[in-house]
Design a protein around this motif. Structure first.
Motif, PDB file in Angstrom:
ATOM      1  N   HIS A  47       3.928   6.390  -9.117  1.00 31.50           N
ATOM      2  CA  HIS A  47       4.479   7.715  -8.883  1.00 31.50           C
ATOM      3  C   HIS A  47       5.729   7.510  -8.041  1.00 31.50           C
ATOM      4  N   CYS A 111       3.316  -2.769  -9.557  1.00 34.82           N
ATOM      5  CA  CYS A 111       3.036  -2.497  -8.148  1.00 34.82           C
ATOM      6  C   CYS A 111       3.623  -3.594  -7.272  1.00 34.82           C
ATOM      7  N   HIS A 112       4.311  -3.203  -6.184  1.00 32.96           N
ATOM      8  CA  HIS A 112       4.975  -4.199  -5.339  1.00 32.96           C
ATOM      9  C   HIS A 112       3.980  -5.109  -4.621  1.00 32.96           C
ATOM     10  N   VAL A 113       2.690  -4.685  -4.565  1.00 33.22           N
ATOM     11  CA  VAL A 113       1.667  -5.515  -3.915  1.00 33.22           C
ATOM     12  C   VAL A 113       1.212  -6.639  -4.858  1.00 33.22           C
ATOM     13  N   TYR A 115      -0.372  -5.959  -8.036  1.00 37.47           N
ATOM     14  CA  TYR A 115      -1.351  -5.502  -9.017  1.00 37.47           C
ATOM     15  C   TYR A 115      -0.651  -4.864 -10.224  1.00 37.47           C
ATOM     16  N   CYS A 118      -0.316   0.610  -9.273  1.00 39.35           N
ATOM     17  CA  CYS A 118      -0.373   0.906  -7.833  1.00 39.35           C
ATOM     18  C   CYS A 118      -1.733   1.511  -7.461  1.00 39.35           C
ATOM     19  N   PHE A 119      -2.450   2.025  -8.443  1.00 41.48           N
ATOM     20  CA  PHE A 119      -3.684   2.784  -8.158  1.00 41.48           C
ATOM     21  C   PHE A 119      -4.900   1.885  -8.378  1.00 41.48           C
ATOM     22  N   TYR A 120      -5.029   0.870  -7.538  1.00 43.56           N
ATOM     23  CA  TYR A 120      -6.057  -0.159  -7.733  1.00 43.56           C
ATOM     24  C   TYR A 120      -7.285   0.066  -6.860  1.00 43.56           C
ATOM     25  N   LYS A 144      -4.365 -10.340  -8.696  1.00 44.22           N
ATOM     26  CA  LYS A 144      -2.966  -9.912  -8.730  1.00 44.22           C
ATOM     27  C   LYS A 144      -2.265 -10.546  -9.929  1.00 44.22           C
ATOM     28  N   ASN A 157       8.984  -4.953   2.901  1.00 45.10           N
ATOM     29  CA  ASN A 157       7.939  -4.154   2.254  1.00 45.10           C
ATOM     30  C   ASN A 157       8.282  -2.667   2.383  1.00 45.10           C
ATOM     31  N   THR A 159       6.416  -0.071   2.149  1.00 46.87           N
ATOM     32  CA  THR A 159       5.365   0.807   2.681  1.00 46.87           C
ATOM     33  C   THR A 159       5.674   1.228   4.113  1.00 46.87           C
ATOM     34  N   LYS A 160       5.551   2.530   4.353  1.00 51.15           N
ATOM     35  CA  LYS A 160       5.774   3.105   5.693  1.00 51.15           C
ATOM     36  C   LYS A 160       4.445   3.565   6.260  1.00 51.15           C
TER      37      LYS A 160
ATOM     38  N   ILE B  92      -6.400   6.134  -5.244  1.00 51.20           N
ATOM     39  CA  ILE B  92      -5.259   6.278  -4.324  1.00 51.20           C
ATOM     40  C   ILE B  92      -4.352   5.067  -4.499  1.00 51.20           C
ATOM     41  N   ASP B  93      -3.058   5.234  -4.225  1.00 52.73           N
ATOM     42  CA  ASP B  93      -2.121   4.151  -4.520  1.00 52.73           C
ATOM     43  C   ASP B  93      -1.952   3.191  -3.341  1.00 52.73           C
ATOM     44  N   ASP B  94      -1.126   2.183  -3.562  1.00 53.60           N
ATOM     45  CA  ASP B  94      -0.959   1.064  -2.626  1.00 53.60           C
ATOM     46  C   ASP B  94      -0.676   1.515  -1.190  1.00 53.60           C
ATOM     47  N   ASP B  95       0.339   2.369  -1.012  1.00 54.83           N
ATOM     48  CA  ASP B  95       0.665   2.803   0.359  1.00 54.83           C
ATOM     49  C   ASP B  95      -0.037   4.124   0.720  1.00 54.83           C
TER      50      ASP B  95
END
Lengths: 161, 161
Positions: A47, A111-113, A115, A118-120, A144, A157, A159-160, B92-95
């Protein structure tokens, strides 16, 4: 393509909901949410948000472009990682304030992680659930697709907290 | 359920991305985007927003609750129309700043205009497309599941220009 030419004016509710003109609505920050699913599996991959330019670039090139809110810049998905999202179908919703990208992902991950999606993680829900502590998530992917430290070396990264 | 108990604190990027605690991030308006797909077909049905209370109610009841930005109120989807969305899986997504609802829709429609999905129009895209006028949308659904004037009598259309 010039966003000012390919996006029409929003004149009436009927025109926006039942008409054939593309007339997207961008929010106070100039953004529209974008939902991206895998064309074959239907899985929700990510998203994000687009500004006018990102949506016009997506339409023009057939590859997903987003607007990165953390970097405040156009983001051609896959430009760094190679994990480009090729548009198979692009749709817009009733009031034209959200777009849906149905894509094929080159390299298989979005997904930047690392996977595929992103919805793992799954959130428990439904009657009978009793909780007075943070709910426990359940992983739906265990492997991954890539190692983010290799694919994004030295990239901060996004993510905030 | 008390949102303050079931949602954990966001302590580190690793905890948020790779941990098991539900620790959602709500934006400056207290909202998190929610993407809703049909559990069986994978079709994107709608895109909405939830506040803390709507997410806690969705988890507790197993039925989709959103926050209506136009009405500034919790919105139990289907309370007026009967078109309730039953949660089959919540992710739910990664962040943890977006949730994915995989649902069964009682009555088969999710769109206030009367279509099955809100995303009933296709936007043309890709190389070779030449446009200097508003792009022409193509309908993917031609039959409405219900008549909105019957299902929502006297209710104001939520679409904003």
């Amino acid at each position: 393509m010039d966003p000012e030419k390919i996006f029409g004016p929003r004149l009436t509710v009927e025109q926006v909901e039942e008409g054939n003109d593309l007339a997207p609505r961008f929010d106070a920050h100039g953004l529209i949410p974008a939902v991206t699913t895998d064309f074959e599996s239907g899985e929700l991959l990510m998203h994000g948000f687009m500004n006018k330019e990102a949506l016009a670039l997506t339409i023009e090139t057939g590859e997903a472009h987003y607007f990165s809110r953390s970097r405040q810049a156009i983001w051609h998905k896959g430009a760094t990682s190679g994990l480009v999202q090729k548009i198979r179908e692009l749709r817009i919703d009733d009031d034209q304030d959200c777009v849906w990208l149905r894509v094929d992902v080159i390299g298989g991950a979005s997904c930047h992680v690392g996977y595929r999606s992103c919805f793992y993680r799954k959130v428990p829900s439904g009657p009978g659930l009793d909780a007075d502590a943070p709910l426990e998530l359940e992983f739906t992917e265990t492997e991954k697709v890539f190692d983010p430290e290799v694919v994004y070396p030295g990239v901060e990264n996004p993510t905030k907290l």
